[in-house]
Every structure is written in C-alpha cells, then in structure tokens.
Enzyme design. Structure first.
Site, mmCIF file in Angstrom:
data_model
loop_
_atom_site.group_PDB
_atom_site.id
_atom_site.type_symbol
_atom_site.label_atom_id
_atom_site.label_comp_id
_atom_site.label_asym_id
_atom_site.label_seq_id
_atom_site.Cartn_x
_atom_site.Cartn_y
_atom_site.Cartn_z
ATOM 1 N N ARG A 184 0.815 -1.213 0.000
ATOM 2 C CA ARG A 184 0.000 0.000 0.000
ATOM 3 C C ARG A 184 0.851 1.267 0.000
ATOM 4 O O ARG A 184 0.465 2.288 -0.544
ATOM 5 C CB ARG A 184 -0.925 -0.025 1.226
ATOM 6 C CG ARG A 184 -1.868 1.136 1.349
ATOM 7 C CD ARG A 184 -2.787 0.971 2.561
ATOM 8 N NE ARG A 184 -3.813 -0.030 2.352
ATOM 9 C CZ ARG A 184 -3.883 -1.199 2.978
ATOM 10 N NH1 ARG A 184 -2.949 -1.555 3.856
ATOM 11 N NH2 ARG A 184 -4.854 -2.032 2.736
ATOM 12 N N TYR A 185 2.004 1.219 0.659
ATOM 13 C CA TYR A 185 2.896 2.367 0.772
ATOM 14 C C TYR A 185 4.201 2.070 0.035
ATOM 15 O O TYR A 185 4.637 0.914 -0.030
ATOM 16 C CB TYR A 185 3.196 2.670 2.246
ATOM 17 C CG TYR A 185 1.968 2.907 3.083
ATOM 18 C CD1 TYR A 185 1.282 4.112 3.032
ATOM 19 C CD2 TYR A 185 1.485 1.920 3.942
ATOM 20 C CE1 TYR A 185 0.161 4.340 3.818
ATOM 21 C CE2 TYR A 185 0.356 2.136 4.719
ATOM 22 C CZ TYR A 185 -0.298 3.339 4.657
ATOM 23 O OH TYR A 185 -1.412 3.554 5.430
ATOM 24 N N ARG A 194 7.287 0.056 2.105
ATOM 25 C CA ARG A 194 7.041 -1.079 2.995
ATOM 26 C C ARG A 194 5.908 -1.940 2.460
ATOM 27 O O ARG A 194 5.042 -1.473 1.725
ATOM 28 C CB ARG A 194 6.720 -0.605 4.415
ATOM 29 C CG ARG A 194 5.559 0.372 4.509
ATOM 30 C CD ARG A 194 5.712 1.208 5.774
ATOM 31 N NE ARG A 194 4.638 2.160 5.997
ATOM 32 C CZ ARG A 194 4.604 3.381 5.446
ATOM 33 N NH1 ARG A 194 5.557 3.779 4.610
ATOM 34 N NH2 ARG A 194 3.619 4.213 5.717
ATOM 35 N N CYS A 242 -4.644 -17.026 14.478
ATOM 36 C CA CYS A 242 -4.195 -16.234 15.619
ATOM 37 C C CYS A 242 -4.292 -17.073 16.887
ATOM 38 O O CYS A 242 -5.035 -18.059 16.951
ATOM 39 C CB CYS A 242 -5.060 -14.991 15.784
ATOM 40 S SG CYS A 242 -5.036 -13.854 14.392
ATOM 41 N N CYS A 281 -9.999 -11.480 18.172
ATOM 42 C CA CYS A 281 -10.662 -10.281 18.660
ATOM 43 C C CYS A 281 -12.013 -10.150 17.959
ATOM 44 O O CYS A 281 -12.110 -10.350 16.741
ATOM 45 C CB CYS A 281 -9.812 -9.045 18.390
ATOM 46 S SG CYS A 281 -8.127 -9.156 19.037
ATOM 47 N N CYS A 325 -12.068 -7.571 14.930
ATOM 48 C CA CYS A 325 -10.970 -7.680 13.971
ATOM 49 C C CYS A 325 -11.378 -7.218 12.578
ATOM 50 O O CYS A 325 -12.413 -7.626 12.055
ATOM 51 C CB CYS A 325 -10.482 -9.127 13.903
ATOM 52 S SG CYS A 325 -9.157 -9.388 12.708
ATOM 53 N N ARG A 339 -9.873 -8.032 9.909
ATOM 54 C CA ARG A 339 -9.657 -9.145 8.972
ATOM 55 C C ARG A 339 -10.449 -10.380 9.382
ATOM 56 O O ARG A 339 -10.097 -11.500 9.031
ATOM 57 C CB ARG A 339 -8.161 -9.484 8.881
ATOM 58 C CG ARG A 339 -7.321 -8.412 8.207
ATOM 59 C CD ARG A 339 -5.955 -8.951 7.769
ATOM 60 N NE ARG A 339 -5.201 -7.897 7.107
ATOM 61 C CZ ARG A 339 -4.094 -7.338 7.601
ATOM 62 N NH1 ARG A 339 -3.615 -7.738 8.761
ATOM 63 N NH2 ARG A 339 -3.473 -6.382 6.935
ATOM 64 N N ASP A 347 -12.308 0.015 12.593
ATOM 65 C CA ASP A 347 -12.619 -0.140 11.178
ATOM 66 C C ASP A 347 -14.053 -0.623 10.986
ATOM 67 O O ASP A 347 -14.691 -1.157 11.909
ATOM 68 C CB ASP A 347 -11.648 -1.134 10.541
ATOM 69 C CG ASP A 347 -10.222 -0.621 10.540
ATOM 70 O OD1 ASP A 347 -10.013 0.503 10.057
ATOM 71 O OD2 ASP A 347 -9.324 -1.336 11.031
ATOM 72 N N ASP A 389 -7.855 4.335 9.214
ATOM 73 C CA ASP A 389 -7.528 3.658 7.968
ATOM 74 C C ASP A 389 -8.673 3.946 7.007
ATOM 75 O O ASP A 389 -9.801 3.479 7.211
ATOM 76 C CB ASP A 389 -7.397 2.147 8.202
ATOM 77 C CG ASP A 389 -6.070 1.611 7.732
ATOM 78 O OD1 ASP A 389 -5.662 1.991 6.624
ATOM 79 O OD2 ASP A 389 -5.452 0.818 8.466
ATOM 80 N N LYS A 419 -3.563 5.045 6.074
ATOM 81 C CA LYS A 419 -3.831 5.658 7.367
ATOM 82 C C LYS A 419 -3.571 7.161 7.310
ATOM 83 O O LYS A 419 -2.637 7.609 6.648
ATOM 84 C CB LYS A 419 -2.934 5.058 8.449
ATOM 85 C CG LYS A 419 -3.164 3.606 8.754
ATOM 86 C CD LYS A 419 -2.228 3.152 9.865
ATOM 87 C CE LYS A 419 -2.349 1.657 10.103
ATOM 88 N NZ LYS A 419 -1.831 0.886 8.943
#
Length: 362
Positions: free
Chosen positions: A104-105, A108, A117, A121, A124, A126, A287, A324, A331
């Site tokens: 995206r950037y 990085r 995981c 959460c 989440c 995702r 999000d 985001d 972000k």
C-alpha cells in the site's frame, strides 16, 4: 501457568484458568464465561473463536461490562449487518499484487505469513479472512513468490509481518524467514504485529526471541493491547524478554466503545505499556468490519479523548490517533487540531484550552 494478578487490579472471584484454549461456545459456557445461546453458536459458526487460558483468567464473569470479555467473547450483535461495513474494510485486496503481500505504501509491504491467531478479537478488521477455515499459512511456493516480489523492488525498506498472528509460527520457521529477509540488501527493518505476548505469553521463549533477530536487519515488535488489565504478570515478563534482547517494542491499540473509551482508561493503558518498554504508536479508530458496530464511536469522541490526554500524560505515552481510510487509501492522523491560521501568524490552543497568538518571525 500462575493465575496471580498484580495488586493494581481489583480482586474478583475469577474462575480457575482453563488448561487449554477455548474454541467453542460450549467450552466457554462450561468455563462460566458465557451462557449457552443458539445466537452465540451462529456467531461462532461465522467468525472464529479462541480464548486462551491467559485471557480467560483475566475475565470477570460477574461483570457484564468486563472490558476483557467484551474483546474476546462472542456477542450476538456480531450478526447485525450495517450498509457501510465491508469484508475488506481497509482494502487489502486492492493492493495485493501476489499472494501474501499487501503493498500500500512505497517503502514497505505487509507479509501475511499465517491466517490464524492465538486469540480472535471480536472487532478484527480481517475477521472474514482469518481463522481455522482460512488459509492457515502461505505455501512454500507462495512464500517464495512473496519474497521474490520484495527482492525485486529496492524501494521496499521495511517488511511488516502480519496475518493472522506471525508469532504463532514456530521459531524454526520464523528464523528461516528472518534469514531470507536479511539476505535482501534493501530490507533494513522487519516488524512483527502480534497479540501473542498478551494472549499466550508462554509462547515467548528464548528460542522465539532468538528467531526474531537476524544480522543486518532491525527487528520491531508491535504489541496489540487495548486495556491495562491485559498487561498482567506473565504478559509483562514476556515483554521484558523481548526488550531485554534488544528488540524495539511499539504498541497498537484500537479505540473501542465499552473497552477503553475514557481518558482514564486510555491513560492507564498507555502508561502501563511505557512501563513495559512499549512505546504507544497508533490508536486506531475502529474499522468498518462486519458485525462490529457495537464497538464503534464517533471520530469527534476520539478527538475529545486525545485532547483530554494531551499535556496530562507524558508524550512518551501518547500514540497517534489514526483512521484507515476505507478502500485501501491508507492511514491518516485524525487527532484534534491545535493550530489555526490568523491574519498575522497563528492562533495556538494549549492543552488547557487557552488560545495564544504566535508570530513566526520570518
């Protein structure tokens, strides 16, 4: 694993720690953490559930507003859909040129090593992409392709390991990956995003710590924590192992209604992180993930909370409040403003709310 808690936490008649991770509603009910409910079964059928012994031991089942329970125990409201929500709220797919990579950037990339995981959460972003039903990890062929993508692009300075939680991978696999990343001359920083030191601190072993380092690259570990009570004795010991090994630690938190949406709660969290040698880095506005409306609050409220912390909490303990942008646009900081243009300079608002004139003298 000891169930002892630091004295700064209130004493509650918590149940005994379960011996293994709880993954089914029936197991949560047997542990006294939820009531048996067909609606919760429907939630668990759609979104992965996992509550580790460490986190289960922090939950007060007698408190219907317990901030740890709210983060990890399934809630029937997760089945409620809202039109603005999206299965990919931050637009990973739009920036995924090869499997496992999100670029995206410019300097990085994200490398999604695994799709599982230690704990799931309930908010989440995702949540539609992770869990036992998802791809559990990149195949060797896909990993080769992802690393080839990175190697072919000299502008990539940092690789961010995410997923899923990369620290659920074995130390052997992580060490092999670190060696391969370190062999790419332009990769200088490798960052791991994880809940493991909080959710499963027993996994932070000497072998894991060694695996996270490689000559020629600097390792950062971003710790996800949302409430000071998550930083119990075992979690603090796990973080100390990482810090003592020279690994830089930063903190990421999500602003969540009913969990940390007060200035006092956020201050306690950020100070606790700094005490553990973790620099608070980002406070994320929640999000627009499916079934998470009950966690969301307004940006205005988030700005009010950040303004309340400014000047009252050390700058070491203040993260950047970020959003985001949906659709994969990245972000942006969305904290309160303190500067306003004036005819002959600027008007500056201090942390007490008083306004001052400022002339630049240039």
């Amino acid at each position: 694993m000891s169930s002892a808690r630091p004295s700064l936490f209130p004493l509650h008649p918590f149940p005994a720690l379960p011996e293994r991770t709880l993954r089914r509603v029936g197991e949560l009910a047997d542990a006294g953490l939820v009531a048996a409910d067909p609606a919760l079964e429907a939630v668990a059928a759609r979104y992965a559930v996992a509550v580790t012994p460490a986190l289960a031991g922090l939950i007060d089942p007698a408190d219907p507003a317990d901030p740890i329970a709210r983060q990890f125990l399934p809630d029937a409201r997760e089945l409620e859909a809202h039109p603005q929500e999206s299965e990919d709220p931050i637009g990973d797919a739009a920036h995924s040129p090869v499997p496992g990579i999100v670029h995206r950037y410019p300097d990085r990339v994200l490398l999604k090593l695994v799709g599982v995981c230690a704990v799931y959460c309930r908010f989440c972003f995702r949540r539609e992409m992770v869990g036992p039903g998802a791809e559990t990890s990149l195949t060797e062929e896909a990993l080769d392709g992802a690393l080839a993508y990175i190697a072919a692009r000299p502008e990539i300075w940092e690789v961010v390991l995410t997923g899923g939680d990369p620290l659920v991978a074995s130390p052997r696999r992580l060490a092999e990956l670190m060696a391969r990343l370190a062999a790419i001359p332009h990769v200088k920083v490798v960052r791991f995003h994880t809940r493991v030191p909080i959710a499963a601190p027993e996994r932070v072993t000497g072998a894991l710590v060694v695996a996270l380092r490689a000559p020629g690259v600097t390792t950062y570990v971003a710790i996800h924590a949302n409430h000071a009570r998550e930083l119990g004795t075992e979690a603090r010991a796990a973080l100390a192992q990482l810090a003592d090994a020279g690994i830089a630690l930063v903190g990421q938190s999500v602003l969540l209604a009913g969990v940390n949406d007060s200035a006092e709660t956020l201050a306690a969290l950020f100070r606790a992180l700094v005490e553990c040698r973790v620099k608070p880095y980002y406070l994320h506005h929640p999000d627009l993930a499916p079934g998470t409306a009950h966690f969301r609050l307004t940006i205005q409220r988030g700005q009010e909370l950040m303004a309340a912390l400014r000047g009252r909490v050390s700058g070491l303990a203040l993260p950047t409040y970020v959003l985001d942008i949906p659709g994969g646009h990245g972000k942006v900081p969305i904290g309160p403003g303190y500067l306003e243009a004036a005819p002959e300079g600027w008007r500056v608002t201090d942390y007490c709310g008083d306004v001052h004139d400022y002339g630049e003298g240039v």
